[in-house]
Design an enzyme around this catalytic site. Sequence first.
Site, PDB file in Angstrom:
ATOM      1  N   ASN A   1       0.947  -1.265  -0.155  1.00  0.00           N
ATOM      2  CA  ASN A   1       0.040   0.108   0.019  1.00  0.00           C
ATOM      3  C   ASN A   1       0.809   1.334   0.141  1.00  0.00           C
ATOM      4  OD1 ASN A   1      -1.591   2.226   0.642  1.00  0.00           O
ATOM      5  ND2 ASN A   1      -2.235   1.589   2.718  1.00  0.00           N
TER       6      ASN A   1
ATOM      7  N   LYS B   1       0.228   4.463  -0.048  1.00  0.00           N
ATOM      8  CA  LYS B   1      -0.653   5.407   0.216  1.00  0.00           C
ATOM      9  C   LYS B   1      -0.273   6.710  -0.591  1.00  0.00           C
ATOM     10  CE  LYS B   1       0.353   3.656   4.903  1.00  0.00           C
ATOM     11  NZ  LYS B   1       0.310   3.672   6.155  1.00  0.00           N
TER      12      LYS B   1
ATOM     13  N   HIS C   1      -9.296   1.119   5.561  1.00  0.00           N
ATOM     14  CA  HIS C   1      -8.105   1.387   6.019  1.00  0.00           C
ATOM     15  C   HIS C   1      -7.939   2.127   7.228  1.00  0.00           C
ATOM     16  CE1 HIS C   1      -3.890   2.677   6.603  1.00  0.00           C
ATOM     17  NE2 HIS C   1      -3.462   1.521   6.006  1.00  0.00           N
TER      18      HIS C   1
ATOM     19  N   GLU D   1      -6.439   4.707   8.346  1.00  0.00           N
ATOM     20  CA  GLU D   1      -6.316   6.272   7.909  1.00  0.00           C
ATOM     21  C   GLU D   1      -7.513   6.762   7.150  1.00  0.00           C
ATOM     22  OE1 GLU D   1      -2.781   5.761   5.646  1.00  0.00           O
ATOM     23  OE2 GLU D   1      -1.817   5.163   7.562  1.00  0.00           O
TER      24      GLU D   1
ATOM     25  N   GLU E   1      -5.129  -5.043  10.875  1.00  0.00           N
ATOM     26  CA  GLU E   1      -3.978  -3.955  11.081  1.00  0.00           C
ATOM     27  C   GLU E   1      -4.202  -3.210  12.277  1.00  0.00           C
ATOM     28  OE1 GLU E   1      -2.177  -2.922   7.092  1.00  0.00           O
ATOM     29  OE2 GLU E   1      -4.002  -1.512   7.515  1.00  0.00           O
TER      30      GLU E   1
ATOM     31  N   GLY F   1       2.741   2.425  10.772  1.00  0.00           N
ATOM     32  CA  GLY F   1       3.750   3.370  10.399  1.00  0.00           C
ATOM     33  C   GLY F   1       4.515   3.690  11.842  1.00  0.00           C
TER      34      GLY F   1
ATOM     35  N   SER G   1       3.823  -2.223  10.424  1.00  0.00           N
ATOM     36  CA  SER G   1       5.197  -2.178  10.455  1.00  0.00           C
ATOM     37  C   SER G   1       5.826  -3.499   9.899  1.00  0.00           C
ATOM     38  CB  SER G   1       5.710  -1.776  11.606  1.00  0.00           C
ATOM     39  OG  SER G   1       5.349  -0.493  12.029  1.00  0.00           O
TER      40      SER G   1
HETATM   41  C1  PEP Z   1      -0.628   0.103   6.107  1.00  0.00           C
HETATM   42  O1  PEP Z   1      -0.623   1.386   5.653  1.00  0.00           O
HETATM   43  O2  PEP Z   1      -1.638  -0.581   6.068  1.00  0.00           O
HETATM   44  C2  PEP Z   1       0.659  -0.290   6.758  1.00  0.00           C
HETATM   45  C3  PEP Z   1       0.594  -1.473   7.562  1.00  0.00           C
HETATM   46  O3  PEP Z   1       1.607   0.499   6.943  1.00  0.00           O
HETATM   47  P1  PEP Z   1       3.151   0.216   7.577  1.00  0.00           P
HETATM   48  O4  PEP Z   1       3.557  -0.895   6.948  1.00  0.00           O
HETATM   49  O5  PEP Z   1       3.882   1.367   7.495  1.00  0.00           O
HETATM   50  O6  PEP Z   1       2.998   0.304   9.249  1.00  0.00           O
END
Ligand code: PEP
Length: 254
Positions: free
Chosen positions: A10, A12, A96, A98, A168, A174, A214
């Site tokens: 992803n 973003k 998601h 976000e 998640e 992040g 992460s």
């Molecule tokens: C994501 O945006 O779905 C995500 C898991 O981000 P990150 O791997 O940067 O934590």
Amino acid sequence: MKRRPLIAGNWKMHKTIAETLAYIEAFKPLVAGVEDRDIMLAPPFTALDAAQRALEGSRISLGAQNCHWEEEGAFTGEISARMLADIGVTYVILGHSERRHIFGETDEMIRQKVAAVLRHELVPILCIGETLEEREAGKTFSVLERQLKEGLKGLSAGDLKDLVIAYEPVWAIGTGKTASPEQAEEAHAFCRRLLAEMFGADFAEKIRILYGGSVKPENIVGLMARPDIDGALVGGASLKPDVFARIVCFGRME
Ligand code: PEP
């Protein structure tokens, strides 16, 4: 039962068309021999068309990061599932954290998006996960239950046969803090039991549940060793082709 792994990137709000094309040119040869797992890249909307052309003939699928639930209309700034199907997208990331937390998406909006994506025979990747506050208050499972039940309300096992879930935990996105393989497995096993109650055991056995938060080349092997973790949704570490290729190739190159 062994489910086919899916490793999804992803991006973003990152990368221009030129940057997308340079990435794909570098990435394709790094994963060319990988046949036992699915790979997906989700660039921003503006680079989807260019990415689709650049990925043609490869085994890498294209994903989008969001969509609107209506087919068309007066929804300034929005993109419909119909438009994504038109461009050659296969997967759509929905709900998601976000989108939920920054843009105020509700479970009801996400449910409508899942239905819209299915109408166009695209594959929804439904993201769910608790915040740190919810985890510390002992509400992890009730949050996951609400997000799954509300997000899939009114849909049948037949409609959802290709559904992908992404667990998640918001506190791991992040932040550099990954859920331990044990914490992730506990949540994944809970979701699979719930899917079995909702749609039957056969359905639940086939559904892929990805972990996101992460994920890096250093932790993917431990996560993928768990029985209910079927892949990863990767944000930051998917932005560099060599790093993401190391995650995709887990268990092969390390
Ligand atoms: C994501 O945006 O779905 C995500 C898991 O981000 P990150 O791997 O940067 O934590």
